[in-house]
Scaffold this active site. Structure first.
Site, PDB file in Angstrom:
ATOM      1  N   ASP A 101      -4.026  -0.780   7.135  1.00 58.87           N
ATOM      2  CA  ASP A 101      -3.043   0.205   6.645  1.00 58.87           C
ATOM      3  C   ASP A 101      -2.370   0.852   7.848  1.00 58.87           C
ATOM      4  O   ASP A 101      -2.902   0.830   8.963  1.00 58.87           O
ATOM      5  CB  ASP A 101      -3.726   1.276   5.783  1.00 58.87           C
ATOM      6  CG  ASP A 101      -2.722   2.289   5.230  1.00 58.87           C
ATOM      7  OD1 ASP A 101      -1.702   1.865   4.655  1.00 58.87           O
ATOM      8  OD2 ASP A 101      -2.935   3.505   5.370  1.00 58.87           O
ATOM      9  N   SER A 102      -1.223   1.473   7.606  1.00 59.22           N
ATOM     10  CA  SER A 102      -0.542   2.198   8.670  1.00 59.22           C
ATOM     11  C   SER A 102      -1.422   3.337   9.197  1.00 59.22           C
ATOM     12  O   SER A 102      -1.299   3.723  10.352  1.00 59.22           O
ATOM     13  CB  SER A 102       0.771   2.783   8.144  1.00 59.22           C
ATOM     14  OG  SER A 102       0.496   3.658   7.063  1.00 59.22           O
TER      15      SER A 102
ATOM     16  N   CYS B 277       1.242   4.002  -3.385  1.00 61.19           N
ATOM     17  CA  CYS B 277       1.008   4.197  -1.949  1.00 61.19           C
ATOM     18  C   CYS B 277      -0.472   4.518  -1.840  1.00 61.19           C
ATOM     19  O   CYS B 277      -0.993   5.342  -2.608  1.00 61.19           O
ATOM     20  CB  CYS B 277       1.853   5.343  -1.416  1.00 61.19           C
ATOM     21  SG  CYS B 277       1.370   5.848   0.260  1.00 61.19           S
ATOM     22  N   THR B 278      -1.139   3.854  -0.906  1.00 59.89           N
ATOM     23  CA  THR B 278      -2.601   3.981  -0.859  1.00 59.89           C
ATOM     24  C   THR B 278      -3.075   5.351  -0.371  1.00 59.89           C
ATOM     25  O   THR B 278      -4.258   5.660  -0.441  1.00 59.89           O
ATOM     26  CB  THR B 278      -3.205   2.858   0.009  1.00 59.89           C
ATOM     27  OG1 THR B 278      -2.579   2.890   1.304  1.00 59.89           O
ATOM     28  CG2 THR B 278      -2.972   1.501  -0.626  1.00 59.89           C
ATOM     29  N   HIS B 279      -2.150   6.161   0.118  1.00 61.02           N
ATOM     30  CA  HIS B 279      -2.505   7.543   0.471  1.00 61.02           C
ATOM     31  C   HIS B 279      -2.601   8.448  -0.765  1.00 61.02           C
ATOM     32  O   HIS B 279      -3.297   9.460  -0.744  1.00 61.02           O
ATOM     33  CB  HIS B 279      -1.439   8.164   1.378  1.00 61.02           C
ATOM     34  CG  HIS B 279      -1.513   7.743   2.821  1.00 61.02           C
ATOM     35  ND1 HIS B 279      -1.242   6.475   3.244  1.00 61.02           N
ATOM     36  CD2 HIS B 279      -1.819   8.464   3.932  1.00 61.02           C
ATOM     37  CE1 HIS B 279      -1.355   6.414   4.556  1.00 61.02           C
ATOM     38  NE2 HIS B 279      -1.714   7.612   5.005  1.00 61.02           N
TER      39      HIS B 279
ATOM     40  N   GLU C  76      -1.491  13.007   5.803  1.00 66.29           N
ATOM     41  CA  GLU C  76      -1.944  12.676   7.165  1.00 66.29           C
ATOM     42  C   GLU C  76      -2.238  13.943   7.972  1.00 66.29           C
ATOM     43  O   GLU C  76      -3.049  13.936   8.875  1.00 66.29           O
ATOM     44  CB  GLU C  76      -0.885  11.828   7.895  1.00 66.29           C
ATOM     45  CG  GLU C  76      -0.738  10.405   7.361  1.00 66.29           C
ATOM     46  CD  GLU C  76      -1.635   9.384   8.058  1.00 66.29           C
ATOM     47  OE1 GLU C  76      -1.840   9.491   9.265  1.00 66.29           O
ATOM     48  OE2 GLU C  76      -2.133   8.473   7.360  1.00 66.29           O
TER      49      GLU C  76
ATOM     50  N   TYR D 176       4.571   4.577   8.181  1.00 62.70           N
ATOM     51  CA  TYR D 176       5.517   3.459   8.158  1.00 62.70           C
ATOM     52  C   TYR D 176       6.613   3.687   7.107  1.00 62.70           C
ATOM     53  O   TYR D 176       7.648   3.012   7.138  1.00 62.70           O
ATOM     54  CB  TYR D 176       4.801   2.159   7.739  1.00 62.70           C
ATOM     55  CG  TYR D 176       3.982   1.449   8.792  1.00 62.70           C
ATOM     56  CD1 TYR D 176       3.659   2.031  10.015  1.00 62.70           C
ATOM     57  CD2 TYR D 176       3.513   0.158   8.536  1.00 62.70           C
ATOM     58  CE1 TYR D 176       2.889   1.341  10.941  1.00 62.70           C
ATOM     59  CE2 TYR D 176       2.755  -0.532   9.466  1.00 62.70           C
ATOM     60  CZ  TYR D 176       2.438   0.058  10.665  1.00 62.70           C
ATOM     61  OH  TYR D 176       1.684  -0.635  11.572  1.00 62.70           O
ATOM     62  N   GLY D 177       6.333   4.589   6.161  1.00 62.36           N
ATOM     63  CA  GLY D 177       7.125   4.714   4.930  1.00 62.36           C
ATOM     64  C   GLY D 177       8.630   4.777   5.077  1.00 62.36           C
ATOM     65  O   GLY D 177       9.343   4.269   4.226  1.00 62.36           O
TER      66      GLY D 177
ATOM     67  N   CYS E  60      -1.675  -1.479   2.119  1.00 64.53           N
ATOM     68  CA  CYS E  60      -0.549  -0.591   2.358  1.00 64.53           C
ATOM     69  C   CYS E  60       0.617  -1.163   1.551  1.00 64.53           C
ATOM     70  O   CYS E  60       0.994  -2.332   1.739  1.00 64.53           O
ATOM     71  CB  CYS E  60      -0.224  -0.608   3.859  1.00 64.53           C
ATOM     72  SG  CYS E  60       1.270   0.288   4.308  1.00 64.53           S
ATOM     73  N   ASN E  61       1.161  -0.361   0.660  1.00 67.81           N
ATOM     74  CA  ASN E  61       2.270  -0.841  -0.169  1.00 67.81           C
ATOM     75  C   ASN E  61       3.519  -1.104   0.656  1.00 67.81           C
ATOM     76  O   ASN E  61       4.255  -2.056   0.413  1.00 67.81           O
ATOM     77  CB  ASN E  61       2.590   0.185  -1.254  1.00 67.81           C
ATOM     78  CG  ASN E  61       1.525   0.220  -2.323  1.00 67.81           C
ATOM     79  OD1 ASN E  61       1.624  -0.467  -3.326  1.00 67.81           O
ATOM     80  ND2 ASN E  61       0.474   0.994  -2.103  1.00 67.81           N
ATOM     81  N   THR E  62       3.758  -0.243   1.644  1.00 66.34           N
ATOM     82  CA  THR E  62       4.962  -0.376   2.462  1.00 66.34           C
ATOM     83  C   THR E  62       4.933  -1.707   3.220  1.00 66.34           C
ATOM     84  O   THR E  62       5.921  -2.446   3.239  1.00 66.34           O
ATOM     85  CB  THR E  62       5.067   0.821   3.431  1.00 66.34           C
ATOM     86  OG1 THR E  62       4.873   2.019   2.684  1.00 66.34           O
ATOM     87  CG2 THR E  62       6.399   0.861   4.131  1.00 66.34           C
TER      88      THR E  62
HETATM   89  N1  DGL Z   1      -0.317   3.938   2.726  1.00 64.70           N
HETATM   90  C1  DGL Z   1       0.909   3.255   2.865  1.00 64.70           C
HETATM   91  C2  DGL Z   1       1.385   2.701   1.544  1.00 64.70           C
HETATM   92  O1  DGL Z   1       0.573   2.341   0.705  1.00 64.70           O
HETATM   93  C3  DGL Z   1       2.085   3.917   3.519  1.00 64.70           C
HETATM   94  C4  DGL Z   1       1.963   5.121   4.260  1.00 64.70           C
HETATM   95  C5  DGL Z   1       3.026   5.237   5.316  1.00 64.70           C
HETATM   96  O2  DGL Z   1       4.106   5.755   5.045  1.00 64.70           O
HETATM   97  O3  DGL Z   1       2.725   4.799   6.412  1.00 64.70           O
HETATM   98  O4  DGL Z   1       2.585   2.580   1.320  1.00 64.70           O
END
Ligand code: DGL
Length: 280
Positions: free
Chosen positions: A17-18, A199-201, A165, A49-50, A80-82
């Site tokens: 993940d990012s 988003c996994t966050h 974060e 990364y978003g 990570c979805n992004t």
């Molecule tokens: N956790 C990441 C996701 O699932 C993205 C978080 C990010 O913006 O880096 O998209």
């Protein structure tokens, strides 16, 4: 002539993940498939990364996948979805055949979109995700493949990952931005009965999201969906399953400070974490 096949001693499932978000996925992978070794890599030094461009997310993700391959991973999950939205397809189609034709990289969007239709009765689904995931249209395209009669409404939430974060979950800021995006999604349709935390966050904001969403709307988080998807994948690919080492080890890598990572990661993973630094 005797050919000696050296058994591979360490070939964990790589989870990338990012930053910290993928730990919400790793937690469920370990709970569902505890027999395997896992190696987590968080690119915390370059998170989030978003809001980054397609090229940047692709370049960063590929670097991290290569780092996990170098550590012995045969299979890497982009938790990570992004990264799944912006880098997965190119890595699978363009890079893997050149750099590691027998290795595999999987994402988190497909297993989610495969099952979303089992939850909605109104056939209207909302997606909360990063700007990158939303503009890629990956959820819209993938859901259309499996459930062409489902309408998808997306809401980009660019402030949610930075709040998470930076450990600002309980403040007025988090409440403000969660309420704002929940309202904006609901303004798109009153008929949504299922929302995906894409988003996994976002599982860390689940209770706050619940507070602002009407009670009849079902919230889907990805951890158990991805874990069940991987279980199914390994069942269908016994040749890959056989290549993964099974000593139940858990290791963590971060591209940023290990102290920072260890201090924050337990919030996502639910238990103490001891990481090592990864140079890219
Ligand atoms: N956790 C990441 C996701 O699932 C993205 C978080 C990010 O913006 O880096 O998209």
């Amino acid at each position: 002539m005797t050919i000696i096949n050296h058994p591979k001693t360490y070939s964990p499932i790589g989870v990338f993940d990012s930053g910290y978000g993928g730990l919400t996925i790793l937690k469920e992978l370990v709970a569902t498939l505890p027999q395997y070794d896992y190696l987590y890599l968080g690119d915390n030094a370059r998170a989030p990364y978003g809001s980054r461009s397609f090229d940047t997310v692709y370049e960063y993700t590929l670097e991290c996948v290569k780092a996990l391959f170098d550590q012995g991973c045969e299979l890497v999950i982009l938790a990570c979805n992004t990264a799944s939205a912006k880098a997965l397809r190119t890595i699978q189609q363009k890079d893997l055949p050149k750099i590691a034709p027998n290795k595999r990289v999987l994402g988190v969007i497909r297993p989610t979109t495969e099952i979303v239709g089992n939850y909605t009765k109104t056939k209207e689904v909302g997606i909360f995700a990063t700007s990158g995931t939303v503009t890629s249209q990956s959820y819209v395209i993938e859901i259309e493949k499996f459930f062409p009669n489902i309408k998808v409404f997306q809401e980009a939430c660019p402030m949610w990952v930075p709040l998470i974060e930076n450990n600002e979950l309980d403040g007025v800021g988090a409440n403000y931005f969660v309420e704002k995006h929940v309202q904006q999604l609901l303004q798109q349709s009153q008929n949504i009965d299922t929302v995906v935390l894409g988003c996994t966050h976002y599982p860390l904001l689940k209770s706050l999201i619940e507070k602002h969403l009407p009670k009849n709307i079902h919230i889907l988080t990805q951890g158990s969906i991805v874990a069940n998807g991987l279980k199914d994948y390994l069942f269908r690919h016994p040749e890959m399953e056989a290549r993964i080492s099974k000593t139940k080890s858990l290791n963590f890598l971060t591209t940023d400070s290990t102290e920072l990572f260890d201090g924050h990661a337990s919030l996502f993973f639910g238990q103490e974490v001891k990481s090592k630094h990864q140079v890219l």
